[in-house]
Design a protein around this motif. Structure first.
Motif, PDB file in Angstrom:
ATOM      1  N   ALA A  23       0.309   3.426  -5.549  1.00  0.00           N
ATOM      2  CA  ALA A  23      -0.522   2.488  -4.765  1.00  0.00           C
ATOM      3  C   ALA A  23      -1.952   2.679  -5.274  1.00  0.00           C
ATOM      4  O   ALA A  23      -2.142   2.886  -6.460  1.00  0.00           O
ATOM      5  CB  ALA A  23      -0.387   2.742  -3.265  1.00  0.00           C
ATOM      6  N   LYS A  24      -2.929   2.711  -4.414  1.00  0.00           N
ATOM      7  CA  LYS A  24      -4.334   2.951  -4.798  1.00  0.00           C
ATOM      8  C   LYS A  24      -4.696   2.417  -6.185  1.00  0.00           C
ATOM      9  O   LYS A  24      -5.019   1.255  -6.337  1.00  0.00           O
ATOM     10  CB  LYS A  24      -4.646   4.450  -4.687  1.00  0.00           C
ATOM     11  N   GLY A  25      -4.614   3.255  -7.231  1.00  0.00           N
ATOM     12  CA  GLY A  25      -5.006   2.843  -8.578  1.00  0.00           C
ATOM     13  C   GLY A  25      -4.184   1.692  -9.143  1.00  0.00           C
ATOM     14  O   GLY A  25      -4.578   1.066 -10.129  1.00  0.00           O
ATOM     15  N   SER A  49       0.339  18.456   3.226  1.00  0.00           N
ATOM     16  CA  SER A  49       0.568  17.262   2.403  1.00  0.00           C
ATOM     17  C   SER A  49       0.169  16.025   3.194  1.00  0.00           C
ATOM     18  O   SER A  49       0.032  16.078   4.418  1.00  0.00           O
ATOM     19  CB  SER A  49       2.057  17.161   2.059  1.00  0.00           C
ATOM     20  N   TYR A  50       0.012  14.903   2.499  1.00  0.00           N
ATOM     21  CA  TYR A  50      -0.234  13.642   3.192  1.00  0.00           C
ATOM     22  C   TYR A  50       0.521  12.525   2.488  1.00  0.00           C
ATOM     23  O   TYR A  50       0.394  12.344   1.276  1.00  0.00           O
ATOM     24  CB  TYR A  50      -1.735  13.309   3.222  1.00  0.00           C
ATOM     25  N   HIS A  51       1.317  11.789   3.268  1.00  0.00           N
ATOM     26  CA  HIS A  51       2.097  10.702   2.689  1.00  0.00           C
ATOM     27  C   HIS A  51       1.856   9.365   3.384  1.00  0.00           C
ATOM     28  O   HIS A  51       2.573   8.404   3.127  1.00  0.00           O
ATOM     29  CB  HIS A  51       3.586  11.056   2.701  1.00  0.00           C
ATOM     30  N   GLY A  52       0.890   9.310   4.299  1.00  0.00           N
ATOM     31  CA  GLY A  52       0.574   8.020   4.891  1.00  0.00           C
ATOM     32  C   GLY A  52       0.451   8.067   6.400  1.00  0.00           C
ATOM     33  O   GLY A  52       0.789   9.067   7.041  1.00  0.00           O
ATOM     34  N   SER A  53      -0.010   6.957   6.976  1.00  0.00           N
ATOM     35  CA  SER A  53      -0.374   6.974   8.392  1.00  0.00           C
ATOM     36  C   SER A  53       0.638   6.288   9.305  1.00  0.00           C
ATOM     37  O   SER A  53       0.491   6.334  10.521  1.00  0.00           O
ATOM     38  CB  SER A  53      -1.742   6.326   8.564  1.00  0.00           C
ATOM     39  N   ALA A  91       8.601  11.446  -5.907  1.00  0.00           N
ATOM     40  CA  ALA A  91       7.234  11.832  -6.284  1.00  0.00           C
ATOM     41  C   ALA A  91       6.266  10.820  -5.690  1.00  0.00           C
ATOM     42  O   ALA A  91       6.315   9.636  -6.041  1.00  0.00           O
ATOM     43  CB  ALA A  91       7.100  11.879  -7.800  1.00  0.00           C
ATOM     44  N   ASP A  92       5.412  11.287  -4.783  1.00  0.00           N
ATOM     45  CA  ASP A  92       4.401  10.408  -4.195  1.00  0.00           C
ATOM     46  C   ASP A  92       3.161  10.468  -5.087  1.00  0.00           C
ATOM     47  O   ASP A  92       2.367  11.404  -5.022  1.00  0.00           O
ATOM     48  CB  ASP A  92       4.088  10.880  -2.766  1.00  0.00           C
ATOM     49  N   GLU A  93       3.007   9.428  -5.897  1.00  0.00           N
ATOM     50  CA  GLU A  93       1.869   9.371  -6.829  1.00  0.00           C
ATOM     51  C   GLU A  93       0.879   8.279  -6.402  1.00  0.00           C
ATOM     52  O   GLU A  93       0.263   7.628  -7.234  1.00  0.00           O
ATOM     53  CB  GLU A  93       2.372   9.155  -8.256  1.00  0.00           C
ATOM     54  N   VAL A  94       0.776   8.111  -5.077  1.00  0.00           N
ATOM     55  CA  VAL A  94      -0.182   7.129  -4.567  1.00  0.00           C
ATOM     56  C   VAL A  94      -1.589   7.450  -5.070  1.00  0.00           C
ATOM     57  O   VAL A  94      -2.342   6.563  -5.473  1.00  0.00           O
ATOM     58  CB  VAL A  94      -0.133   7.104  -3.009  1.00  0.00           C
ATOM     59  N   MET A  95      -1.927   8.743  -5.066  1.00  0.00           N
ATOM     60  CA  MET A  95      -3.257   9.137  -5.510  1.00  0.00           C
ATOM     61  C   MET A  95      -3.292   9.510  -6.994  1.00  0.00           C
ATOM     62  O   MET A  95      -4.279   9.266  -7.684  1.00  0.00           O
ATOM     63  CB  MET A  95      -3.740  10.309  -4.663  1.00  0.00           C
ATOM     64  N   GLY A 123       0.810  -1.212   0.000  1.00  0.00           N
ATOM     65  CA  GLY A 123       0.000   0.000   0.000  1.00  0.00           C
ATOM     66  C   GLY A 123       0.845   1.263   0.000  1.00  0.00           C
ATOM     67  O   GLY A 123       2.076   1.212  -0.111  1.00  0.00           O
ATOM     68  N   GLY A 124       0.171   2.396   0.163  1.00  0.00           N
ATOM     69  CA  GLY A 124       0.833   3.697   0.067  1.00  0.00           C
ATOM     70  C   GLY A 124       1.811   3.961   1.205  1.00  0.00           C
ATOM     71  O   GLY A 124       2.966   4.323   0.973  1.00  0.00           O
ATOM     72  N   SER A 125       1.360   3.783   2.442  1.00  0.00           N
ATOM     73  CA  SER A 125       2.229   4.100   3.581  1.00  0.00           C
ATOM     74  C   SER A 125       3.490   3.231   3.576  1.00  0.00           C
ATOM     75  O   SER A 125       4.601   3.723   3.802  1.00  0.00           O
ATOM     76  CB  SER A 125       1.479   3.902   4.899  1.00  0.00           C
ATOM     77  N   GLU A 126       3.320   1.957   3.321  1.00  0.00           N
ATOM     78  CA  GLU A 126       4.488   1.055   3.256  1.00  0.00           C
ATOM     79  C   GLU A 126       5.436   1.491   2.145  1.00  0.00           C
ATOM     80  O   GLU A 126       6.658   1.366   2.272  1.00  0.00           O
ATOM     81  CB  GLU A 126       4.039  -0.384   2.961  1.00  0.00           C
ATOM     82  N   PHE A 156       7.086  14.847  -2.387  1.00  0.00           N
ATOM     83  CA  PHE A 156       5.961  15.742  -2.734  1.00  0.00           C
ATOM     84  C   PHE A 156       4.900  14.986  -3.517  1.00  0.00           C
ATOM     85  O   PHE A 156       5.189  13.984  -4.172  1.00  0.00           O
ATOM     86  CB  PHE A 156       6.475  16.925  -3.577  1.00  0.00           C
ATOM     87  N   GLU A 157       3.663  15.489  -3.455  1.00  0.00           N
ATOM     88  CA  GLU A 157       2.575  15.001  -4.304  1.00  0.00           C
ATOM     89  C   GLU A 157       2.500  15.959  -5.495  1.00  0.00           C
ATOM     90  O   GLU A 157       2.289  17.163  -5.285  1.00  0.00           O
ATOM     91  CB  GLU A 157       1.237  15.062  -3.556  1.00  0.00           C
ATOM     92  N   PRO A 158       2.651  15.487  -6.716  1.00  0.00           N
ATOM     93  CA  PRO A 158       2.626  16.404  -7.863  1.00  0.00           C
ATOM     94  C   PRO A 158       1.343  17.245  -7.912  1.00  0.00           C
ATOM     95  O   PRO A 158       1.380  18.430  -8.216  1.00  0.00           O
ATOM     96  CB  PRO A 158       2.716  15.477  -9.068  1.00  0.00           C
TER      97      PRO A 158
HETATM   98  C1  LIG Z   1      -0.397  10.859  -1.580  1.00  0.00           C
HETATM   99  C2  LIG Z   1      -0.594   9.737  -0.617  1.00  0.00           C
HETATM  100  N1  LIG Z   1       0.468   9.090  -0.133  1.00  0.00           N
HETATM  101  C3  LIG Z   1       0.350   8.050   0.721  1.00  0.00           C
HETATM  102  C4  LIG Z   1      -0.898   7.630   1.140  1.00  0.00           C
HETATM  103  C5  LIG Z   1      -1.031   6.473   2.087  1.00  0.00           C
HETATM  104  O1  LIG Z   1      -1.506   5.370   1.404  1.00  0.00           O
HETATM  105  P1  LIG Z   1      -2.209   4.139   2.185  1.00  0.00           P
HETATM  106  O2  LIG Z   1      -3.461   4.696   2.782  1.00  0.00           O
HETATM  107  O3  LIG Z   1      -2.441   3.129   1.093  1.00  0.00           O
HETATM  108  O4  LIG Z   1      -1.251   3.652   3.193  1.00  0.00           O
HETATM  109  C6  LIG Z   1      -2.044   8.277   0.660  1.00  0.00           C
HETATM  110  C7  LIG Z   1      -3.380   7.847   1.100  1.00  0.00           C
HETATM  111  O5  LIG Z   1      -4.366   8.509   0.935  1.00  0.00           O
HETATM  112  C8  LIG Z   1      -1.888   9.360  -0.252  1.00  0.00           C
HETATM  113  O6  LIG Z   1      -2.946  10.006  -0.748  1.00  0.00           O
END
Ligand SMILES: Cc1ncc(COP(=O)(O)O)c(C=O)c1O
Length: 455
Positions: free
Chosen positions: A281-283, A144-148, A252-256, A111-114, A218-220
């Motif tokens: 991740a996600k998509g 910004s948000y990069h995970g939990s 580049a955090d392209e999780v979303m 997933g994204g956080s990992e 960063f999130e683009p």
């Molecule tokens: C840009 C971004 N990075 C990381 C994460 C964390 O991903 P996950 O919830 O799959 O751990 C998210 C979740 O919304 C996110 O939007």
């Protein structure tokens, strides 16, 4: 023995839910852009859950790929084996990520956080192995948000999600993020200047780190925290140049935003920048299985001269998740879904979505509609002229979300876009298989939901 009387008294569910204060419908099935609950109620998934689903729900080919992999090989540990599915999928993903990643390698997670944790550690190990042992700080941005997980939270700026945990995390510098609707700088020149001002903040932060800067993440396009804020012209190009010049890796955090959501394979392609590490991740699995990926350039992989990355999860590169991701990638390519998500292309559903959502600007509480592709944001204000937000306690976005849910429409409400606490917005990120007629219905329901919340 359990006590049946006290079990009855406490109506608390056995599942540790996101909230014990809220009642959740129970989801049982999905098809296309719809989900159904146990009561038979249908929901149009206008936010792709949380910008997760891109190919639509209930695609039988994906379930078949998962079943086939599970019946052949469900799991093998990465310390003992690689698998054909991992090798083939990694090659396909490198190809999908483009020229910049030729000769690179993909690290698979759940997933994204990992993936963010993995990228942070990879950046540190890279710096150590190339002899830059002083470099460990990872710079990031305020909103910004990069995970939990704790490492990902440390580099996130989302105040609401991290405040309580701050004593537990190691803090590095957070620089400002361009947000042109509420810009800190002079935005009167069509945002040509402010992007450079924000990039200069990063340059100063790297200098202040006195040679200890390892990476910048960063999130683009801003995801949940600001709600689909698109960077001003020149900004991303400039930060990429600043990082390259200072020996700081660009992550580049392209999780979303990745895997087609913004109308390019990855959002960075809109600005033609070349990060050292790309996170998806996600998509990537469209939600069919837990899956994330860290895509590293040849430079980064070559940098790990010892040949062994000091990192690992039991479930990284899980064969069933990878077979799922492969089938999802094939599906989105066969169905041309990246094109569908291109809002710059006349006739695409993303262009239709952008136009339809802009129609909401005639409502007195809608201050801004923004975004790119199938990642759009709607920001609410109590006064349009002054852009004054609603009082946070009112939870205006939550009210709109609840009114929409009642009507069978799923959106993603968030608060904190103004200063981390106040400011209400929605994220809209439907699967790319949505039709223009479904968009019309959804936007009409959203209009009614906003009107109801504004009363
Ligand atoms: C840009 C971004 N990075 C990381 C994460 C964390 O991903 P996950 O919830 O799959 O751990 C998210 C979740 O919304 C996110 O939007």
């Amino acid at each position: 023995m359990s006590d049946p009387v006290s079990a009855q008294k406490s109506a608390r569910p056995a599942v540790f839910r996101r909230s014990f204060r809220k009642t959740f419908p129970s989801a049982v099935s999905g098809e296309g852009i719809y989900l159904w609950d146990t009561e038979g109620k249908r929901y149009l998934d206008f936010s792709g859950s949380a910008a997760v689903n891109f190919i639509g729900h209930g695609v039988p080919e994906i379930a078949a790929a998962m079943t086939e992999q599970a019946s052949q090989l469900e799991f093998a540990h990465t310390s003992q084996f690689t698998t054909p599915v991992a090798e083939e999928y990694a090659r396909e993903l490198l190809e999908f990520a483009g020229e910049n990643f030729r000769g690179g390698a993909v690290y698979f997670t759940c997933g994204g956080s990992e993936s963010v944790e993995t990228a942070l550690k990879l950046a540190r190990q890279y710096q150590v192995e190339i002899g830059q042992t002083k470099r460990y700080q990872v710079l990031s941005r305020t909103q910004s948000y990069h995970g939990s997980t704790l490492g990902a939270l440390a580099v996130s700026g989302n105040k609401r999600r991290r405040e309580m945990y701050l004593p537990m995390v190691r803090e590095f510098a957070h620089v400002g993020i361009p947000y042109c609707y509420r810009c800190n700088y002079d935005c009167t020149d069509g945002c040509r200047n402010c992007g450079l001002e924000y990039a200069a903040e990063l340059e100063r932060a790297i200098e202040a780190a006195e040679g200890e800067g390892a990476a910048f993440i960063f999130e683009p396009v801003s995801g949940a925290t600001l709600g689909a804020v698109v960077p001003p012209p020149g900004y991303l190009e400039k930060i990429a140049e600043v990082c390259r010049r200072s020996g700081v890796l660009l992550i580049a955090d392209e999780v979303m935003t990745g895997m087609g959501r913004t109308g390019e394979n990855f959002a960075i392609e809109h600005w033609d920048i070349a990060p050292d590490i790309l996170i998806a991740a996600k998509g990537l699995s469209s939600g069919y299985a837990p899956l994330g990926a860290v895509i590293a350039t040849k430079k980064v992989v070559d940098g790990i001269a010892s040949g062994a990355f000091l990192h690992g999860f039991t479930y990284n590169a899980h064969p069933i998740s990878l077979a799922t991701g492969r089938a999802v990638l094939l599906r989105l390519q066969q169905q041309n879904l990246v094109h569908a998500a291109d809002s710059g292309r006349e006739g695409s559903v993303a262009a239709k979505l952008e136009r339809s959502l802009s129609g909401l600007l005639d409502l007195k509480t809608v201050g801004d509609v923004r975004g790119i592709g199938l990642l759009q944001g709607v920001e609410f204000v109590s006064d349009k002229q002054s852009k004054k937000p609603f009082a946070p306690g009112l939870n205006f976005a939550g009210k709109v979300g609840a009114a929409a849910l009642k009507r069978g429409l799923l959106v993603y409400p968030m608060q904190g876009c103004v200063d981390g606490t106040s400011g209400d917005h929605l994220l809209i990120a439907p699967p790319a298989v949505i039709t223009p007629e479904q968009i019309d219905w959804a936007v009409e329901q959203l209009r009614q939901s906003i009107e109801e919340a504004s009363r």
